[in-house]
Write an enzyme that holds these catalytic residues in place. Structure first.
Site, mmCIF file in Angstrom:
data_model
loop_
_atom_site.group_PDB
_atom_site.id
_atom_site.type_symbol
_atom_site.label_atom_id
_atom_site.label_comp_id
_atom_site.label_asym_id
_atom_site.label_seq_id
_atom_site.Cartn_x
_atom_site.Cartn_y
_atom_site.Cartn_z
ATOM 1 N N LYS A 55 12.184 -74.690 -12.553
ATOM 2 C CA LYS A 55 11.209 -75.187 -13.461
ATOM 3 C C LYS A 55 10.145 -74.740 -12.816
ATOM 4 O O LYS A 55 9.272 -75.414 -14.223
ATOM 5 C CB LYS A 55 11.546 -76.710 -12.177
ATOM 6 C CG LYS A 55 12.051 -77.436 -11.757
ATOM 7 C CD LYS A 55 12.721 -78.436 -13.162
ATOM 8 C CE LYS A 55 14.540 -79.468 -12.721
ATOM 9 N NZ LYS A 55 14.403 -79.857 -14.197
ATOM 10 N N TYR A 270 24.271 -88.431 -9.194
ATOM 11 C CA TYR A 270 23.048 -88.270 -8.550
ATOM 12 C C TYR A 270 22.784 -87.974 -7.372
ATOM 13 O O TYR A 270 23.044 -88.676 -6.697
ATOM 14 C CB TYR A 270 22.179 -88.631 -9.563
ATOM 15 C CG TYR A 270 20.767 -87.521 -9.485
ATOM 16 C CD1 TYR A 270 21.036 -86.351 -9.657
ATOM 17 C CD2 TYR A 270 20.365 -87.865 -8.023
ATOM 18 C CE1 TYR A 270 19.761 -85.807 -9.263
ATOM 19 C CE2 TYR A 270 18.929 -87.165 -8.119
ATOM 20 C CZ TYR A 270 18.633 -86.301 -9.104
ATOM 21 O OH TYR A 270 17.942 -84.811 -8.433
ATOM 22 N N TYR A 296 22.280 -79.587 -7.993
ATOM 23 C CA TYR A 296 22.272 -78.843 -9.472
ATOM 24 C C TYR A 296 23.771 -77.914 -9.396
ATOM 25 O O TYR A 296 24.345 -77.906 -9.432
ATOM 26 C CB TYR A 296 20.535 -78.294 -9.775
ATOM 27 C CG TYR A 296 20.070 -79.952 -10.282
ATOM 28 C CD1 TYR A 296 20.065 -79.989 -11.472
ATOM 29 C CD2 TYR A 296 19.353 -80.093 -9.189
ATOM 30 C CE1 TYR A 296 19.055 -81.623 -11.509
ATOM 31 C CE2 TYR A 296 18.391 -81.190 -9.746
ATOM 32 C CZ TYR A 296 18.604 -81.783 -10.784
ATOM 33 O OH TYR A 296 17.775 -83.339 -11.010
#
Length: 337
Positions: A55, A270, A296
């Protein structure tokens, strides 16, 4: 995968958060163990600030824009164990900005490891103010309302979207596409596939836009969705890829065929562990000494393993997996292992 074009992003505001290009490494033991394709990893987990992670590529451009606009406060949104939120807090601390995180209980976990450890512990250490919302809440709407409150007090607030996946944020992964091309050329490797996780869509969108801008085939990028189902995620990612490509060059366009997404590793939803994720995390750790996050990277690497074992990726092919980081999440998922 050499390109005859260059990617010039120098006209975009940017605050440097990466010290060097992250290395590409060969997974020699795991490749031999599987007996199929040659597996490589792009070590974006080694980007060091704030506990590390991919990120930060997006945040270079997001923070650049925020500072260009004179922001003194940054607000972003995510789930309670958001890697993006944790790194936004770290980046704000380094830049001297106030930071507020609007975090939802989107994952049905209520044990103390999940609610109080991992990323949420680090958010506090970085000095961020956390707004704790139920899973059904509209986090971005809350963030915008909070920004208006602060603006009424004279603050200059920059609101960052889920995952940092605005077109500006996605420029970070367009830049990564150029980095991969340069490294592959220098190492004499032609990658047949680049495998990534897809949460908010920004990594895949940025890579696709970058490859198109470089005149290369963008469908080399294959994602495993970990948040939404494949069809809505394909639409979202395509839209973000086009927005990013047109920021780079108004004449660029991304076709729907460029967005390759698989949903088979998503599981029940998720942040909910799967057996294949657990196996992927353990296999990578025990054979290569590398740590995948459970939300992820673990699920996306499970998809890569399935593709090798099923013969989709075969001996002689070179497959690159982008390791996104997210190590603090492992401590929040202790009970899953």
């Amino acid at each position: 995968m050499p390109s005859s074009r260059q990617l010039d992003l120098s006209h975009f505001p940017r605050r440097t958060l990466l010290e060097n290009p992250t290395p590409i490494q060969h997974l020699a033991r795991l490749s031999a163990h599987l007996g199929g394709a040659n597996l490589y990893v792009k070590r974006d987990d080694l980007i060091g600030l704030g506990g590390g992670g991919s990120k930060l590529r997006k945040l270079e451009f997001l923070l650049g824009e925020a500072c260009e606009l004179g922001a003194d406060t940054i607000i972003t949104v995510g789930a309670r164990q958001s890697n993006h939120a944790r790194l936004t807090a770290a980046v704000a601390a380094r830049a001297g900005l106030a930071c507020e995180l609007v975090l939802t209980r989107a994952v049905p976990r209520f044990d103390s490891d999940y609610t109080d450890n991992g990323n949420i512990l680090l958010d506090d250490l970085f000095g961020a103010r956390v707004h704790d919302l139920p899973g059904t809440a509209n986090a971005l709407e809350f963030a915008e309302q909070r920004a208006d409150e602060l603006r009424a007090q004279g603050r200059n607030v920059y609101v960052c979207p889920l995952g940092g996946s605005s077109a500006v944020g996605c420029l970070g992964y367009a830049d990564c596409a150029a980095e991969i091309v340069a490294q592959a050329d220098a190492q004499g490797i032609a990658f047949d596939r680049i495998v990534v996780p897809n949460g908010s869509g920004g990594m895949q969108a940025g890579l696709v836009a970058g490859f198109i801008a470089l005149g290369l085939d963008p469908s080399i990028v294959a994602a495993h969705t970990v948040l939404a189902q494949a069809e809505p995620m394909r639409t979202t990612t395509l839209d973000k890829a086009n927005q990013t490509a047109q920021l780079i060059d108004a004449n660029l366009h991304v076709e729907s065929s460029a967005i390759v997404i698989d949903e088979t590793q998503r599981g029940p939803g998720y942040g909910i562990p799967t057996d294949s994720m657990r196996e992927a995390v353990r296999l990578m750790a025990s054979m290569e000494g590398l740590l995948l996050d459970p939300v992820y990277g673990g699920k996306a690497f499970a998809g890569l393993l399935h593709s090798v074992r099923s013969g989709e990726y075969v001996a002689g092919q070179n497959i690159l997996f982008v390791m996104t980081g997210g190590l603090p999440g492992l401590f929040a998922y202790r009970s899953a292992f």
